[in-house]
Write a protein that holds these residues in place. Structure first.
Motif, PDB file in Angstrom:
ATOM      1  N   PRO A  29       0.830  -1.203   0.000  1.00 25.34           N
ATOM      2  CA  PRO A  29       0.000   0.000   0.000  1.00 25.34           C
ATOM      3  C   PRO A  29       0.865   1.254   0.000  1.00 25.34           C
ATOM      4  CG  PRO A  29       0.149  -0.855   2.215  1.00 25.34           C
ATOM      5  CD  PRO A  29       0.850  -1.853   1.310  1.00 25.34           C
ATOM      6  N   THR A  30       0.283   2.364  -0.409  1.00 26.63           N
ATOM      7  CA  THR A  30       0.985   3.642  -0.338  1.00 26.63           C
ATOM      8  C   THR A  30       1.260   3.992   1.118  1.00 26.63           C
ATOM      9  OG1 THR A  30      -0.204   4.355  -2.321  1.00 26.63           O
ATOM     10  CG2 THR A  30       0.920   6.074  -1.036  1.00 26.63           C
ATOM     11  N   PHE A  31       0.261   3.774   1.973  1.00 23.17           N
ATOM     12  CA  PHE A  31       0.476   3.926   3.409  1.00 23.17           C
ATOM     13  C   PHE A  31      -0.488   3.033   4.184  1.00 23.17           C
ATOM     14  CE2 PHE A  31      -2.433   7.488   2.447  1.00 23.17           C
ATOM     15  CZ  PHE A  31      -3.432   7.319   3.401  1.00 23.17           C
ATOM     16  N   THR A  32      -0.077   2.708   5.389  1.00 17.63           N
ATOM     17  CA  THR A  32      -0.870   1.933   6.335  1.00 17.63           C
ATOM     18  C   THR A  32      -0.873   2.696   7.646  1.00 17.63           C
ATOM     19  OG1 THR A  32      -0.255  -0.161   5.316  1.00 17.63           O
ATOM     20  CG2 THR A  32      -1.060  -0.263   7.577  1.00 17.63           C
ATOM     21  N   HIS A  33      -2.020   2.741   8.286  1.00 19.76           N
ATOM     22  CA  HIS A  33      -2.091   3.414   9.583  1.00 19.76           C
ATOM     23  C   HIS A  33      -3.072   2.674  10.491  1.00 19.76           C
ATOM     24  CE1 HIS A  33      -1.435   6.530  12.459  1.00 19.76           C
ATOM     25  NE2 HIS A  33      -2.718   6.886  12.465  1.00 19.76           N
ATOM     26  N   THR A  34      -2.826   2.789  11.780  1.00 13.72           N
ATOM     27  CA  THR A  34      -3.609   2.096  12.797  1.00 13.72           C
ATOM     28  C   THR A  34      -4.211   3.090  13.769  1.00 13.72           C
ATOM     29  OG1 THR A  34      -2.094   0.231  12.670  1.00 13.72           O
ATOM     30  CG2 THR A  34      -3.491   0.332  14.607  1.00 13.72           C
ATOM     31  N   GLY A  35      -5.380   2.738  14.271  1.00 10.01           N
ATOM     32  CA  GLY A  35      -6.011   3.570  15.287  1.00 10.01           C
ATOM     33  C   GLY A  35      -6.819   2.729  16.248  1.00 10.01           C
ATOM     34  N   ILE A  44      -8.647  -0.392  14.317  1.00  7.42           N
ATOM     35  CA  ILE A  44      -8.733  -0.384  12.848  1.00  7.42           C
ATOM     36  C   ILE A  44      -7.322  -0.185  12.309  1.00  7.42           C
ATOM     37  CG2 ILE A  44      -9.548   0.878  10.804  1.00  7.42           C
ATOM     38  CD1 ILE A  44     -11.910  -0.298  12.138  1.00  7.42           C
ATOM     39  N   GLU A  45      -6.942  -1.005  11.348  1.00  6.80           N
ATOM     40  CA  GLU A  45      -5.713  -0.788  10.585  1.00  6.80           C
ATOM     41  C   GLU A  45      -6.146  -0.665   9.135  1.00  6.80           C
ATOM     42  OE1 GLU A  45      -1.187  -2.459  10.122  1.00  6.80           O
ATOM     43  OE2 GLU A  45      -2.703  -3.772  10.979  1.00  6.80           O
ATOM     44  N   GLN A 121      -7.638   9.841   7.713  1.00  4.67           N
ATOM     45  CA  GLN A 121      -7.171  11.231   7.678  1.00  4.67           C
ATOM     46  C   GLN A 121      -5.753  11.346   8.248  1.00  4.67           C
ATOM     47  OE1 GLN A 121     -10.446  13.010   9.830  1.00  4.67           O
ATOM     48  NE2 GLN A 121     -11.398  13.749   7.953  1.00  4.67           N
ATOM     49  N   ASP A 122      -5.518  10.752   9.402  1.00  6.34           N
ATOM     50  CA  ASP A 122      -4.190  10.817  10.009  1.00  6.34           C
ATOM     51  C   ASP A 122      -3.155  10.091   9.155  1.00  6.34           C
ATOM     52  OD1 ASP A 122      -5.258  12.260  12.099  1.00  6.34           O
ATOM     53  OD2 ASP A 122      -4.938  10.701  13.623  1.00  6.34           O
ATOM     54  N   GLY A 123      -3.533   8.953   8.588  1.00 10.33           N
ATOM     55  CA  GLY A 123      -2.605   8.207   7.734  1.00 10.33           C
ATOM     56  C   GLY A 123      -2.122   9.042   6.563  1.00 10.33           C
ATOM     57  N   TYR A 127       1.681  10.381   5.941  1.00  9.83           N
ATOM     58  CA  TYR A 127       2.343  10.064   4.671  1.00  9.83           C
ATOM     59  C   TYR A 127       2.949  11.310   4.031  1.00  9.83           C
ATOM     60  CZ  TYR A 127       3.030   8.681  -0.180  1.00  9.83           C
ATOM     61  OH  TYR A 127       3.577   8.457  -1.425  1.00  9.83           O
ATOM     62  N   PHE A 128       2.232  12.417   4.098  1.00 12.35           N
ATOM     63  CA  PHE A 128       2.717  13.660   3.488  1.00 12.35           C
ATOM     64  C   PHE A 128       3.549  14.502   4.455  1.00 12.35           C
ATOM     65  CE2 PHE A 128      -0.802  12.661   0.571  1.00 12.35           C
ATOM     66  CZ  PHE A 128      -0.098  12.706  -0.619  1.00 12.35           C
ATOM     67  N   GLY A 129       3.893  13.956   5.620  1.00 11.93           N
ATOM     68  CA  GLY A 129       4.771  14.649   6.560  1.00 11.93           C
ATOM     69  C   GLY A 129       4.115  15.781   7.318  1.00 11.93           C
ATOM     70  N   GLU A 130       2.789  15.795   7.376  1.00  9.17           N
ATOM     71  CA  GLU A 130       2.073  16.872   8.050  1.00  9.17           C
ATOM     72  C   GLU A 130       1.725  16.534   9.492  1.00  9.17           C
ATOM     73  OE1 GLU A 130      -1.280  17.255   5.466  1.00  9.17           O
ATOM     74  OE2 GLU A 130      -0.063  17.978   3.800  1.00  9.17           O
ATOM     75  N   LYS A 131       1.943  15.294   9.874  1.00  5.90           N
ATOM     76  CA  LYS A 131       1.605  14.844  11.223  1.00  5.90           C
ATOM     77  C   LYS A 131       2.581  13.750  11.621  1.00  5.90           C
ATOM     78  CE  LYS A 131      -2.600  14.313  13.703  1.00  5.90           C
ATOM     79  NZ  LYS A 131      -4.040  14.254  13.582  1.00  5.90           N
ATOM     80  N   ASP A 132       2.814  13.611  12.912  1.00  2.00           N
ATOM     81  CA  ASP A 132       3.743  12.594  13.390  1.00  2.00           C
ATOM     82  C   ASP A 132       3.151  11.912  14.624  1.00  2.00           C
ATOM     83  OD1 ASP A 132       5.962  11.004  13.789  1.00  2.00           O
ATOM     84  OD2 ASP A 132       7.142  12.576  14.760  1.00  2.00           O
ATOM     85  N   VAL A 133       2.375  10.867  14.386  1.00  5.26           N
ATOM     86  CA  VAL A 133       1.838  10.047  15.470  1.00  5.26           C
ATOM     87  C   VAL A 133       1.997   8.582  15.081  1.00  5.26           C
ATOM     88  CG1 VAL A 133       0.158  11.758  16.288  1.00  5.26           C
ATOM     89  CG2 VAL A 133      -0.537  10.087  14.581  1.00  5.26           C
ATOM     90  N   ASP A 134       2.215   7.738  16.081  1.00  4.47           N
ATOM     91  CA  ASP A 134       2.337   6.311  15.802  1.00  4.47           C
ATOM     92  C   ASP A 134       0.982   5.645  15.609  1.00  4.47           C
ATOM     93  OD1 ASP A 134       5.127   6.302  15.955  1.00  4.47           O
ATOM     94  OD2 ASP A 134       5.101   5.969  18.115  1.00  4.47           O
ATOM     95  N   LYS A 135       0.001   6.115  16.369  1.00  4.46           N
ATOM     96  CA  LYS A 135      -1.319   5.505  16.348  1.00  4.46           C
ATOM     97  C   LYS A 135      -2.369   6.577  16.585  1.00  4.46           C
ATOM     98  CE  LYS A 135      -1.776   1.519  18.348  1.00  4.46           C
ATOM     99  NZ  LYS A 135      -1.917   0.448  19.343  1.00  4.46           N
TER     100      LYS A 135
END
Length: 141
Positions: A29-35, A44-45, A121-123, A127-135
């Motif tokens: 995937p282009t990006f993967t994110h978890t919450g 949700i991932e 939204q966070d993912g 991806y575009f460097g606008e936010k920095d959170v792990d989850k």
């Protein structure tokens, strides 16, 4: 119970919960994110593939566990995302999710309903460097 609305919409939510659409994983995937929603235990991932222009969502898949509202919302939301511009994703809010679900959501359950939206939204922002959170978490929503 916390869910009001017509039987048709309640049946749709149950159908998406029992038979989630776009459930699974996307290879590369282009990006993967978890919450998570710590209040309810929902997780949700989400995997997202962007078109070559990196402005439009091409495909989405999600995995997760949790209550019927969180999982049905993720399933329904994943169907909405395919073909959506990232700018439109970022403009979405909880009212859009409630409208999509078609039922009244209690204040306690709104965090369940918006989890997938927040993860996507966070993912994108990460991806575009606008936010920095792990989850992502809906704890403060």
């Amino acid at each position: 119970m916390g869910i009001g609305g017509s039987d048709m919409y309640r049946q749709q939510i149950l159908d998406h919960y029992k038979n989630p659409r776009n459930y699974g994983e996307i290879e590369d995937p282009t990006f993967t994110h978890t919450g998570e929603n710590p209040m309810c235990g929902d997780t949700i991932e989400m995997d997202v593939v962007l078109d070559d222009d990196e402005e439009t969502i091409e495909r989405v898949a999600f995995r997760g566990d949790g209550c019927a509202i969180s999982q049905a919302s993720a399933s329904m939301f994943s169907q909405e995302l395919a073909g959506m511009a990232l700018d439109d994703l970022q403009e979405m809010d909880r009212d859009d999710i409630v409208d999509m679900l078609g039922v009244d959501i209690s204040a306690m359950r709104i965090k369940c309903a918006v989890l997938a939206e927040k993860v996507a939204q966070d993912g994108a922002e990460i991806y575009f460097g606008e936010k920095d959170v792990d989850k992502t978490t809906t704890e403060d929503d």
